[in-house]
Design a protein around this motif. Sequence first.
Motif, PDB file in Angstrom:
ATOM      1  N   ALA A 269       0.834  -1.204   0.000  1.00 20.52           N
ATOM      2  CA  ALA A 269       0.000   0.000   0.000  1.00 20.52           C
ATOM      3  C   ALA A 269       0.868   1.254   0.000  1.00 20.52           C
ATOM      4  O   ALA A 269       0.550   2.249  -0.670  1.00 20.52           O
ATOM      5  N   LEU A 270       1.976   1.222   0.729  1.00 18.56           N
ATOM      6  CA  LEU A 270       2.908   2.351   0.713  1.00 18.56           C
ATOM      7  C   LEU A 270       3.491   2.553  -0.688  1.00 18.56           C
ATOM      8  O   LEU A 270       3.624   3.690  -1.162  1.00 18.56           O
ATOM      9  N   ASP A 271       3.807   1.455  -1.353  1.00 12.11           N
ATOM     10  CA  ASP A 271       4.325   1.546  -2.721  1.00 12.11           C
ATOM     11  C   ASP A 271       3.261   2.139  -3.661  1.00 12.11           C
ATOM     12  O   ASP A 271       3.590   2.910  -4.570  1.00 12.11           O
ATOM     13  N   LEU A 272       2.004   1.765  -3.440  1.00 14.86           N
ATOM     14  CA  LEU A 272       0.918   2.326  -4.253  1.00 14.86           C
ATOM     15  C   LEU A 272       0.849   3.839  -4.085  1.00 14.86           C
ATOM     16  O   LEU A 272       0.701   4.580  -5.069  1.00 14.86           O
ATOM     17  N   LEU A 273       0.955   4.316  -2.855  1.00 18.33           N
ATOM     18  CA  LEU A 273       0.892   5.760  -2.615  1.00 18.33           C
ATOM     19  C   LEU A 273       1.993   6.485  -3.373  1.00 18.33           C
ATOM     20  O   LEU A 273       1.769   7.546  -3.960  1.00 18.33           O
ATOM     21  N   GLN A 274       3.185   5.902  -3.358  1.00 18.82           N
ATOM     22  CA  GLN A 274       4.301   6.507  -4.102  1.00 18.82           C
ATOM     23  C   GLN A 274       4.021   6.487  -5.601  1.00 18.82           C
ATOM     24  O   GLN A 274       4.331   7.448  -6.308  1.00 18.82           O
ATOM     25  N   ARG A 275       3.427   5.413  -6.090  1.00 21.58           N
ATOM     26  CA  ARG A 275       3.127   5.320  -7.522  1.00 21.58           C
ATOM     27  C   ARG A 275       2.084   6.369  -7.915  1.00 21.58           C
ATOM     28  O   ARG A 275       2.214   7.020  -8.965  1.00 21.58           O
ATOM     29  N   LEU A 276       1.060   6.536  -7.109  1.00 19.82           N
ATOM     30  CA  LEU A 276       0.033   7.542  -7.401  1.00 19.82           C
ATOM     31  C   LEU A 276       0.642   8.942  -7.405  1.00 19.82           C
ATOM     32  O   LEU A 276       0.375   9.758  -8.293  1.00 19.82           O
ATOM     33  N   HIS A 277       1.471   9.214  -6.390  1.00 20.49           N
ATOM     34  CA  HIS A 277       2.121  10.524  -6.304  1.00 20.49           C
ATOM     35  C   HIS A 277       3.046  10.748  -7.496  1.00 20.49           C
ATOM     36  O   HIS A 277       3.061  11.834  -8.096  1.00 20.49           O
ATOM     37  N   GLY A 282      -3.494  13.322  -7.092  1.00 18.53           N
ATOM     38  CA  GLY A 282      -3.679  13.792  -5.732  1.00 18.53           C
ATOM     39  C   GLY A 282      -4.901  14.674  -5.628  1.00 18.53           C
ATOM     40  O   GLY A 282      -5.695  14.809  -6.568  1.00 18.53           O
ATOM     41  N   LEU A 283      -5.060  15.298  -4.472  1.00 19.34           N
ATOM     42  CA  LEU A 283      -6.226  16.142  -4.227  1.00 19.34           C
ATOM     43  C   LEU A 283      -6.334  17.270  -5.241  1.00 19.34           C
ATOM     44  O   LEU A 283      -7.437  17.702  -5.589  1.00 19.34           O
ATOM     45  N   ALA A 284      -5.207  17.738  -5.752  1.00 18.66           N
ATOM     46  CA  ALA A 284      -5.204  18.868  -6.676  1.00 18.66           C
ATOM     47  C   ALA A 284      -5.931  18.547  -7.980  1.00 18.66           C
ATOM     48  O   ALA A 284      -6.461  19.454  -8.630  1.00 18.66           O
ATOM     49  N   ASN A 285      -5.961  17.281  -8.369  1.00 19.92           N
ATOM     50  CA  ASN A 285      -6.713  16.927  -9.583  1.00 19.92           C
ATOM     51  C   ASN A 285      -7.831  15.924  -9.308  1.00 19.92           C
ATOM     52  O   ASN A 285      -8.213  15.138 -10.170  1.00 19.92           O
ATOM     53  N   GLY A 286      -8.342  15.954  -8.077  1.00 21.25           N
ATOM     54  CA  GLY A 286      -9.563  15.219  -7.763  1.00 21.25           C
ATOM     55  C   GLY A 286      -9.383  13.772  -7.382  1.00 21.25           C
ATOM     56  O   GLY A 286     -10.346  13.001  -7.392  1.00 21.25           O
ATOM     57  N   VAL A 287      -8.174  13.352  -7.015  1.00 18.72           N
ATOM     58  CA  VAL A 287      -7.920  11.960  -6.643  1.00 18.72           C
ATOM     59  C   VAL A 287      -7.496  11.899  -5.176  1.00 18.72           C
ATOM     60  O   VAL A 287      -6.590  12.612  -4.756  1.00 18.72           O
ATOM     61  N   LEU A 328       1.844  13.100   1.012  1.00 17.89           N
ATOM     62  CA  LEU A 328       1.927  13.050  -0.449  1.00 17.89           C
ATOM     63  C   LEU A 328       0.780  13.788  -1.139  1.00 17.89           C
ATOM     64  O   LEU A 328       0.680  13.779  -2.368  1.00 17.89           O
ATOM     65  N   GLY A 329      -0.086  14.431  -0.368  1.00 19.87           N
ATOM     66  CA  GLY A 329      -1.191  15.179  -0.957  1.00 19.87           C
ATOM     67  C   GLY A 329      -2.297  14.305  -1.506  1.00 19.87           C
ATOM     68  O   GLY A 329      -3.057  14.724  -2.389  1.00 19.87           O
ATOM     69  N   LEU A 330      -2.435  13.086  -0.946  1.00 19.75           N
ATOM     70  CA  LEU A 330      -3.461  12.161  -1.415  1.00 19.75           C
ATOM     71  C   LEU A 330      -4.645  12.057  -0.470  1.00 19.75           C
ATOM     72  O   LEU A 330      -5.611  11.347  -0.750  1.00 19.75           O
ATOM     73  N   ILE A 331      -4.570  12.754   0.643  1.00 17.67           N
ATOM     74  CA  ILE A 331      -5.663  12.742   1.607  1.00 17.67           C
ATOM     75  C   ILE A 331      -5.637  14.064   2.358  1.00 17.67           C
ATOM     76  O   ILE A 331      -4.575  14.639   2.597  1.00 17.67           O
ATOM     77  N   GLY A 332      -6.815  14.583   2.681  1.00 17.60           N
ATOM     78  CA  GLY A 332      -6.894  15.830   3.420  1.00 17.60           C
ATOM     79  C   GLY A 332      -6.813  15.589   4.917  1.00 17.60           C
ATOM     80  O   GLY A 332      -6.661  14.455   5.382  1.00 17.60           O
ATOM     81  N   ALA A 333      -6.909  16.658   5.668  1.00 16.71           N
ATOM     82  CA  ALA A 333      -6.896  16.540   7.122  1.00 16.71           C
ATOM     83  C   ALA A 333      -8.080  15.692   7.571  1.00 16.71           C
ATOM     84  O   ALA A 333      -9.195  15.829   7.072  1.00 16.71           O
ATOM     85  N   ALA A 334      -7.824  14.782   8.503  1.00 17.33           N
ATOM     86  CA  ALA A 334      -8.872  13.877   8.972  1.00 17.33           C
ATOM     87  C   ALA A 334     -10.007  14.661   9.629  1.00 17.33           C
ATOM     88  O   ALA A 334      -9.773  15.623  10.360  1.00 17.33           O
ATOM     89  N   ARG A 335     -11.228  14.236   9.344  1.00 14.39           N
ATOM     90  CA  ARG A 335     -12.394  14.854   9.951  1.00 14.39           C
ATOM     91  C   ARG A 335     -13.271  13.757  10.533  1.00 14.39           C
ATOM     92  O   ARG A 335     -13.681  12.841   9.815  1.00 14.39           O
ATOM     93  N   VAL A 336     -13.534  13.845  11.816  1.00  9.67           N
ATOM     94  CA  VAL A 336     -14.366  12.835  12.464  1.00  9.67           C
ATOM     95  C   VAL A 336     -15.803  12.976  11.962  1.00  9.67           C
ATOM     96  O   VAL A 336     -16.337  14.074  11.884  1.00  9.67           O
ATOM     97  N   PRO A 337     -16.450  11.867  11.581  1.00 11.91           N
ATOM     98  CA  PRO A 337     -17.801  11.954  11.010  1.00 11.91           C
ATOM     99  C   PRO A 337     -18.864  12.254  12.057  1.00 11.91           C
ATOM    100  O   PRO A 337     -18.609  12.212  13.261  1.00 11.91           O
ATOM    101  N   LYS A 338     -20.046  12.552  11.592  1.00 13.75           N
ATOM    102  CA  LYS A 338     -21.214  12.715  12.450  1.00 13.75           C
ATOM    103  C   LYS A 338     -22.180  11.591  12.117  1.00 13.75           C
ATOM    104  O   LYS A 338     -22.626  11.466  10.981  1.00 13.75           O
ATOM    105  N   TYR A 339     -22.493  10.750  13.090  1.00 13.49           N
ATOM    106  CA  TYR A 339     -23.408   9.624  12.892  1.00 13.49           C
ATOM    107  C   TYR A 339     -23.031   8.809  11.656  1.00 13.49           C
ATOM    108  O   TYR A 339     -23.807   8.690  10.709  1.00 13.49           O
ATOM    109  N   MET A 340     -21.837   8.257  11.687  1.00 12.50           N
ATOM    110  CA  MET A 340     -21.328   7.483  10.563  1.00 12.50           C
ATOM    111  C   MET A 340     -22.265   6.336  10.200  1.00 12.50           C
ATOM    112  O   MET A 340     -22.354   5.930   9.040  1.00 12.50           O
ATOM    113  N   GLY A 341     -22.984   5.795  11.178  1.00  9.96           N
ATOM    114  CA  GLY A 341     -23.844   4.648  10.933  1.00  9.96           C
ATOM    115  C   GLY A 341     -25.165   4.944  10.259  1.00  9.96           C
ATOM    116  O   GLY A 341     -25.982   4.042  10.079  1.00  9.96           O
TER     117      GLY A 341
END
Length: 433
Positions: A269-277, A282-287, A328-341
């Motif tokens: 999975a770490l290798d995948l992140l490097q490949r995507l980057h 990344g977030l800049a083009n909607g991924v 790597l710019g592939l995920i934004g700052a974590a946000r805790v959900p509201k009523y995830m269920g």
Amino acid sequence: MRDFTSAHQTMNTTAVKPSLYTVVVPLRRNRALVFNSVSQSLAVWGAADLQIWSELMANASTPLRSELAGFVQGGFVVNAALDEGDRVKQDYFRARNSSDHLVTTIAPTLSCNFGCHYCFQGTDKPIARMSRSVRDATKTFLKHKLEGRKSVSITWYGGEPLMDTESIWDISEHLQRLCAQRGIDYDAMMISNGYRLTVPVAKRLRDVSVRKVQITIDGDAETHDARRHLTSGRGTFEQILNNISAIAAERLLTISIRVNIDRDNENSALDLLQRLHGAGLGLANGVSVYFAPVESVAEAARGACSDCLSKTDYAEVESRLTDHAFDLGLIGAARVPKYMGLCTAMRPDSYVIVPNGDLHKCWDTVMDPLRRVGSVISASRRSDAKTEATWRAFSPFDNPVCGSCVLLPSCAGACAFKFVHPDYAEGETGKLP
């Protein structure tokens, strides 16, 4: 600041108490990261704040004074007379039973061109697609559900939904017209394996208001192709990545890449992140990416959990992967959900519609006709109402662990399927709390 906080916590309050839903995480240098799962406020407290909090925790109630203003504003303390648990329960059921928004999942086919070893369908893939009569019945069923709605949200699901694009175009265009005529907001997303998601298909999806597609990639090319190959055994990684890159280059859709994690593929999975980057994604083009544990929650997938991680082990892996993806710019700052269920299964008027017209409450039961709750095309069975009543009866507040949990307003029990059908769940991640 949410209305909940302002309505019940004002500077005219004579006494306050610590909120049941305040989480204090110790940091270095006598500081703490603090979160409240009702107000969703985050704060960093210093030594003086922690001393005040210690005093508040030592008393059933404390007279309000000016130095507590920040605690009140963040929802970390509440009116001493407030029954917080009851208030959260009311808030949850108000959201769960809201009639403003119609949320529906449509699986035009359960057929799939992939042979993933952990798939809930198992290896015996059905080939049926929605007939014209089922499509028409689906359109009629949804038309009757539009009355009084402010918005409609459709998720296209499968199998692989792009194995039946005719149904997607037909039903989507019909719903677009109906919602436009009635002034109802309409949007859609898709869960796809990404193999058939070419640029022409992406443009057509955008035309029918599909704005987001979730695609699963389980690591680097070697790992992914071993886990998520075509039914013929042929690899799929390069085709999927090429499709995503082409779509991102034209900003046609938002792509969310799901990475299923077990004890074998963290490094991959770490290798995948490097490949995507490295591919400029990344977030800049909607991924973006997110991570999820491999679980076995369907009878056809029994035995797929030999490599599943425990909840604790998975959390540690996810934390490491998320940190790297953020860098790597592939995920934004974590946000805790509201009523995830609050998924389709929990909303009284929302369903999953499968190719033969059966109605289900949950994605994970679509391969089991005995667990349907009705049909868009045939009369209900005696057992349908009983099955639906089981879903409606579920409440996370009835579970002693969930009911007393500090994170209940964020989680809401998360996956109700594991409570309603605990006999299906396998592996530690499938266990109830």
